[in-house]
Design an enzyme around this catalytic site. Structure first.
Site, mmCIF file in Angstrom:
data_model
loop_
_atom_site.group_PDB
_atom_site.id
_atom_site.type_symbol
_atom_site.label_atom_id
_atom_site.label_comp_id
_atom_site.label_asym_id
_atom_site.label_seq_id
_atom_site.Cartn_x
_atom_site.Cartn_y
_atom_site.Cartn_z
ATOM 1 C CE LYS A 33 -1.066 1.671 3.778
ATOM 2 N NZ LYS A 33 -1.513 2.002 5.137
ATOM 3 C CB THR A 34 3.629 2.427 2.208
ATOM 4 O OG1 THR A 34 2.876 2.136 3.382
ATOM 5 C CG2 THR A 34 4.411 3.701 2.409
ATOM 6 C CG ASP A 220 -2.258 5.675 4.158
ATOM 7 O OD1 ASP A 220 -2.830 4.651 3.728
ATOM 8 O OD2 ASP A 220 -1.182 5.635 4.783
ATOM 9 C CD GLU A 221 -3.843 2.751 7.421
ATOM 10 O OE1 GLU A 221 -4.871 2.049 7.283
ATOM 11 O OE2 GLU A 221 -2.717 2.268 7.650
ATOM 12 C CD GLN A 251 -5.219 -4.530 7.484
ATOM 13 O OE1 GLN A 251 -4.413 -4.392 8.403
ATOM 14 N NE2 GLN A 251 -4.856 -4.496 6.223
ATOM 15 N NE ARG A 599 -1.110 -7.203 11.071
ATOM 16 C CZ ARG A 599 -1.103 -6.425 9.996
ATOM 17 N NH1 ARG A 599 -0.138 -5.547 9.821
ATOM 18 N NH2 ARG A 599 -2.042 -6.546 9.068
#
Length: 727
Positions: A33-34, A220-221, A251, A599
């Site tokens: 994503k980043t 973002d997010e 998420q 994770r």
């Protein structure tokens, strides 16, 4: 110039190059994503679609903003000056200072921190002669912040949402608080977005200026945005509609702080013709781990839908382990031992993480890790015995056993508030110094001599009398009962139970966990000595350490080896969350489980216990429903818990270090209960008994799972082997 696109997969490249019109990038865990965000930003600059100051880029943390700025500078090969890049609040503050005169402030207005906010609201309440002890401002400030997060000015709060706060309404106090902020030339954190959004709505000239300024918007997010953040972004995106929101509906785990998953779910409705691009190629986890995550999250209905698949060339990987244990102590021992083995095999401790649902669960792991000398780092919070509520409770216990402990006495003499202020405490110190006696003795002498009067004297007398009574309880009933009595009779438990701040419930759980810790020791003195040793053993030096944290704190992180303990009904999914939020809360709990699973890179171990202790008694636990939602072909099970048919026949009693399992039959009133075997038939409408939830009526039977409508606890889903048929 096009080399910056090298290495992107098809979906990532599409997300970067689709620059015009509204775009929603559904970025699954570990899908880059980043990289997509920063490359898209650089792509817009390098293709000369916009200047740096014509792109509004919003992140959720300052750390993320710094990282993004650094990556952009590397991609474009130079400094990125003039960027509108930062958090929602920092960007809103920048806008608000530009137009401060339009919101009745100067350009140098103050931004109050939480302590200043609380102090200001307290002054407003006291000016209206409200008792801030009976109606604490902490609860009201939380309510006001929630209204601000939803974009509500005082006059927009409906009478149905208003609350009685003392002799007045919370809405009126909110209005008075805002007036006070205006008089102080100040804003609080919530005002930054509230006032800016309100300005954009009512001043078309200001809004038009920002429409001309920003050609592109990146967010973002997006799944974590609240209502006011959503309004702010939509207003700014109305003109060009070149808005790209990146997020993962699977998420979204922050509803407790105002996040609205509906913001991402309705993106296509908000922006007709929007393009949705799914990033599904995961470069982090093995196939079994991704399969576990996919099967689990597929049970949620409120999602846009995507399926992660591995971007690695290898197709293998260890299966997800699901382990069951007799109790939480055994669970902590197992995890400590497994991490020790991994360390011997050359694995770094920093690549091992223990992720828990609630903060109180960390205690068992902290103590076990210290006992075996395993370095650890508690991320996102204080160590268990460092937490304020735990220090307060232990201070009460220290005074109980060591009346000369002046530090402990000073800590709790006015906690909860008893009207014993600085003046009274100063007189106690003076008397203690002149007579060379502890503060507790000085308090007794001051009361007798009249050195303290009024409410302070009465409160001191009551506190000292309580300590005498608690000593008797300690002698006659033991330290666990004494601890419970202190929490209740001192008002300390009520203080947190009545507190409306978001962290109050967690503090109550921590106090319960402290009661469980006490039950492991034969004497109170032994426990207090243990705590002192634990506190001294501190950070175990910097360097390679196991990560211990809550699942919420783990979002955005990754580890080679992840342990997910406490997967039991009531713990995870959390019972309080289900009671308060119902089906919607269950889906968020499942998303939290999804975050935990994703994770892990190489190894994932999930565990649950047959029993958990509540103070000095043991209660049976059932495995989390989430364990049933994992794919059997990608999971293995094991552990050392007793067979299901035997678990309901045993309780644990502790005598020092010796564990004794005692068989027992259950007799309640005039009714004798008989344990069910897995093979026993159970008809709908049958009257049954459960050790934890009491009597109830069977509403549904699904294999070894039974849905029961309990007389006191309401409807629960439990294992068949944990219930008894009432005769």
């Amino acid at each position: 110039m096009s080399t910056y696109l090298n290495g992107l997969n098809h979906a990532q490249r599409e997300a970067v190059e689709t620059t015009e019109g509204p775009v929603l990038v559904l970025a699954g865990a570990g899908t880059g994503k980043t990289r997509v965000l920063t490359t898209r930003f650089a792509h817009i600059l390098l293709t000369r679609r916009a200047l740096p100051n014509q792109i509004l880029s919003v992140t959720f943390t300052n750390k993320a903003a710094r990282e993004m700025r650094g990556r952009i500078e590397v991609l474009i090969g130079g400094p990125a000056d003039g960027l509108w890049l930062g958090t929602f609040h920092s960007l809103a503050a920048r806008m608000l200072r530009r137009h401060a005169d339009r919101v009745n402030r100067t350009a140098h207005f103050s931004i109050l921190d939480p302590d200043d906010q609380l102090r200001t609201l307290k002054q407003v309440m006291e000016a209206r002669h409200l008792d801030v002890k009976r109606f604490p401002p902490q609860g009201l400030i939380g309510t006001i912040q929630r209204w601000k997060d939803r974009g509500l000015m005082p006059d927009q709060v409906s009478q149905y949402e208003d609350l009685d706060w003392g002799a007045t309404s919370a809405r009126d106090l909110y209005a008075a608080y805002q007036d006070r902020l205006r008089a102080l030339d100040a804003v609080d954190f919530g005002d930054l977005l509230l006032l800016t959004t309100d300005l954009l709505k009512r001043d078309p000239d200001v809004l038009a200026a920002y429409h001309r300024a920003f050609r592109y918007i990146l967010v973002d997010e997006y799944q974590d945005t609240n209502t006011i953040q959503y309004y702010w972004m939509r207003l700014l995106a109305q003109a060009h509609k070149n808005v790209c929101c990146v997020g993962d509906d699977d998420q979204s785990i922050y509803s407790w702080r105002g996040a609205e998953i509906e913001n991402i779910l309705r993106f296509e409705t908000d922006f007709p013709g929007a393009k949705i691009i799914r990033l599904e190629q995961n470069y982090r986890s093995t196939v079994p781990i991704l399969a576990a995550a996919a099967h689990l999250i597929s049970h949620n209905k409120s999602r846009l839908g995507k399926t992660l698949h591995s971007g690695h060339t290898e197709t293998g990987g260890e299966k997800v382990e699901i382990l069951s244990f007799w109790d939480s102590d055994e669970e902590a021992r197992m995890i400590g031992d497994r991490i020790g083995i991994l360390r011997e095999q050359g694995e770094k401790l920093a690549e091992c993480a223990v992720l828990v649902r609630a903060g109180f669960q960390t205690r068992a792991f902290e103590e076990r890790f210290i006992q075996i000398g395993l370095p650890y780092r508690l991320i996102g919070g204080l160590r268990f015995y460092e937490r304020a509520e735990i220090r307060d409770a232990i201070a009460y216990l220290r005074v109980l056993t060591r009346p000369a402990d002046d530090l402990a006495f000073e800590r709790i003499v006015n906690v909860p508030k008893r009207g014993i202020g600085d003046t009274a405490l100063c007189r106690l110190r003076e008397r203690a110094s002149s007579d060379r006696v502890p503060l507790t003795e000085a308090a007794s002498r001051v009361i007798m001599g009249g050195g303290v009067r009024g409410k302070a004297r009465d409160s001191l007398r009551e506190l000292l009398e309580n300590f005498w009574n608690w000593k008797r309880v300690l002698r006659e009933d033991g330290h666990v009962i004494a601890f419970s009595t202190i929490l209740n009779e001192s008002g300390y438990a009520a203080m947190w139970n009545e507190n409306k701040s978001p962290d109050a419930a967690g503090r109550v759980e921590n106090l319960k966990e402290l009661g469980r810790a006490l039950a492991d020791f034969e004497t109170l003195e032994g426990f207090l000595d243990h705590v002192s040793l634990v506190m001294e053993n501190d950070e175990m030096a910097a360097g390679d350490r196991v990560a211990l944290m809550t699942l919420h704190a783990a979002k955005g992180l990754e580890f080679s080896n992840v342990f997910l303990p406490g997967w039991e009904e009531g713990v995870f999914p959390n019972q309080r969350a289900l009671d308060e939020g119902g089906a919607k809360a269950l889906e968020e709990e499942r998303r939290l489980a999804y975050v935990g699973i994703t994770r892990a890179r190489h190894r994932l171990i999930i565990s649950h216990c047959a029993n958990r202790r509540v103070y000095a008694t043991w209660q049976s636990s059932t495995p989390s429903r989430f364990t049933e939602e994992l794919p059997g072909e990608f999971c293995t099970s094991g552990g050392t818990a007793l067979p299901k048919s035997e678990e309901s026949l045993f309780v644990s009693s502790y005598f020092g270090d010796a564990r004794v399992h005692v068989a027992h039959s259950i007799t309640v009133g005039r009714h004798t209960s008989t344990s069910l075997r897995d093979s026993d038939d159970l008809s709908l409408g049958s009257r049954v008994f459960h050790q934890k939830f009491g009597y109830g009526i069977v509403r549904d039977v699904d294999g070894d799972r039974v849905t029961i409508d309990f007389d006191q606890a309401g409807e629960k889903r439990v294992l068949k082997s944990y219930i008894e048929q009432s005769r």
